[in-house]
Design an enzyme around this catalytic site. Sequence first.
Site, PDB file in Angstrom:
ATOM      1  N   ARG A 122       0.830  -1.208   0.000  1.00 43.60           N
ATOM      2  CA  ARG A 122       0.000   0.000   0.000  1.00 43.60           C
ATOM      3  C   ARG A 122       0.867   1.262   0.000  1.00 43.60           C
ATOM      4  O   ARG A 122       0.384   2.350  -0.195  1.00 43.60           O
ATOM      5  CB  ARG A 122      -0.907   0.039   1.239  1.00 43.60           C
TER       6      ARG A 122
ATOM      7  N   ARG B 254       7.485   7.103  -5.208  1.00 46.82           N
ATOM      8  CA  ARG B 254       7.431   7.944  -6.408  1.00 46.82           C
ATOM      9  C   ARG B 254       8.796   8.504  -6.760  1.00 46.82           C
ATOM     10  O   ARG B 254       9.524   8.956  -5.880  1.00 46.82           O
ATOM     11  CB  ARG B 254       6.484   9.126  -6.173  1.00 46.82           C
TER      12      ARG B 254
ATOM     13  N   ARG C  80      -5.904  -4.600  15.597  1.00 43.94           N
ATOM     14  CA  ARG C  80      -5.030  -3.661  16.278  1.00 43.94           C
ATOM     15  C   ARG C  80      -5.915  -2.523  16.760  1.00 43.94           C
ATOM     16  O   ARG C  80      -6.873  -2.137  16.087  1.00 43.94           O
ATOM     17  CB  ARG C  80      -3.961  -3.111  15.324  1.00 43.94           C
TER      18      ARG C  80
ATOM     19  N   ARG D 185       2.580   8.452  15.839  1.00 47.72           N
ATOM     20  CA  ARG D 185       2.518   9.746  15.160  1.00 47.72           C
ATOM     21  C   ARG D 185       1.841  10.778  16.047  1.00 47.72           C
ATOM     22  O   ARG D 185       1.179  10.428  17.030  1.00 47.72           O
ATOM     23  CB  ARG D 185       1.792   9.640  13.820  1.00 47.72           C
TER      24      ARG D 185
ATOM     25  N   GLU E  88      -0.650   9.181  19.001  1.00 49.25           N
ATOM     26  CA  GLU E  88      -1.283   7.881  18.748  1.00 49.25           C
ATOM     27  C   GLU E  88      -0.352   6.753  19.178  1.00 49.25           C
ATOM     28  O   GLU E  88       0.811   6.701  18.775  1.00 49.25           O
ATOM     29  CB  GLU E  88      -1.607   7.726  17.262  1.00 49.25           C
TER      30      GLU E  88
ATOM     31  N   TYR F 296     -10.186  -3.771   6.001  1.00 46.72           N
ATOM     32  CA  TYR F 296      -9.664  -2.400   6.069  1.00 46.72           C
ATOM     33  C   TYR F 296     -10.319  -1.609   4.935  1.00 46.72           C
ATOM     34  O   TYR F 296     -10.129  -1.909   3.766  1.00 46.72           O
ATOM     35  CB  TYR F 296      -8.140  -2.370   5.921  1.00 46.72           C
TER      36      TYR F 296
ATOM     37  N   ASP G 188     -11.076   2.213   3.254  1.00 44.47           N
ATOM     38  CA  ASP G 188     -10.990   3.667   3.178  1.00 44.47           C
ATOM     39  C   ASP G 188     -12.416   4.214   3.115  1.00 44.47           C
ATOM     40  O   ASP G 188     -13.352   3.508   2.712  1.00 44.47           O
ATOM     41  CB  ASP G 188     -10.213   4.099   1.932  1.00 44.47           C
TER      42      ASP G 188
END
Length: 367
Positions: free
Chosen positions: A172, A176, A249, A280, A300, A348, A350
């Site tokens: 995922r 670039r 999780r 983070r 987090e 999962y 989005d």
Amino acid sequence: MKQYDYLIVGAGLYGAVFAQEAKKAGKKCLVIDKRGHIAGNIYTEQVEGINVHRYGAHIFHTNNKAVWQYVNQFAEFNRYTNSPVANYHGEIYNLPFNMNTFNKMWGVVTPAEAKAKIEEQKAAAGITDPQNLEEQAISLVGTDIYEKLIKGYTGKQWGRPCTELPAFIIKRLPVRFTYDDNYFNALYQGIPNGGYTAMVEKMLDGTEVRLGVDYLADRDALNALAEKVVYTGPVDAYFGYRLGALQYRSVRFETEVLDTDNYQGNAVVNYTDAETPYTRIIEHKHFEFGTQPKTVISREYSAEWKKGDEPYYPVNDEKNGALYAEYKKLADAEPGVIFGGRLGEYKYYDMDKVIEAALDVAAKELA
């Protein structure tokens, strides 16, 4: 005669979209939620005039024009673009991995130089057929980036070493060879002005909502109210964990108000070393380009899920996949119940995919 056509368990995105579509089709719905608020994990609440993402950062992004047009009926979106940064012992790197990252890491300037460096490190590691996340990551971005920006962060996130995680998890990650920090690179992205709660409120407008209602604790009485049930809670909990508990999780948040107008200069900063206990820090005001005198941050911490915790991420390994397949057989055979969403499908999702799935199911169901 039952009072409602549908009992919708869960006032999150999936439940709200289904309720909206059912209402348009002339159906009567009752939406219930165990929590004291609507909007599920995309719930935002105002603190010091800032819309705080209570359950972690949610950035809307999609390439699906129909889904984008759909959400824009309920909110006006700003132009927020997700460009997180990584902090490794005070060294700052751009994410996703791009030419800015490679330049900072190695001093390379051209894509050809960056690719050559990765190939050199990949060859030195001798990986031809990646068997786990560590090998997959090294084969994508080389050993330096793996050691500094992936290993510690991913280990904290999943609570196990990268050598014990499946290779597919890391696929995922965008890599670039341009100087582009746009993480999602999606055609449409942004944050709803005024927060997600207001958006979901509009979706649920005209539908009866009852909060603080535990469906599984009073199932028979609640089922008696409606012809059919749309269930978005944990699929294993629905069946009383009879085949065993699926693994998740969880995430714990430490949120505080700080007496400064700008704490970290970015909405999302990932701490990628293993020593920092949190994964983070989110600074919420940057999602909506806030100019408030104070700021709100959330640290987090990733944690292993146990009953009573909020389940966040399904542990998509072989063992849990096989167990979910067995629960899915039970779910498919359950009369008058539609299972949907992240927990109902152990997937999962989005946000745009949740909306897409709910619209598809509603279209078939309400046709």
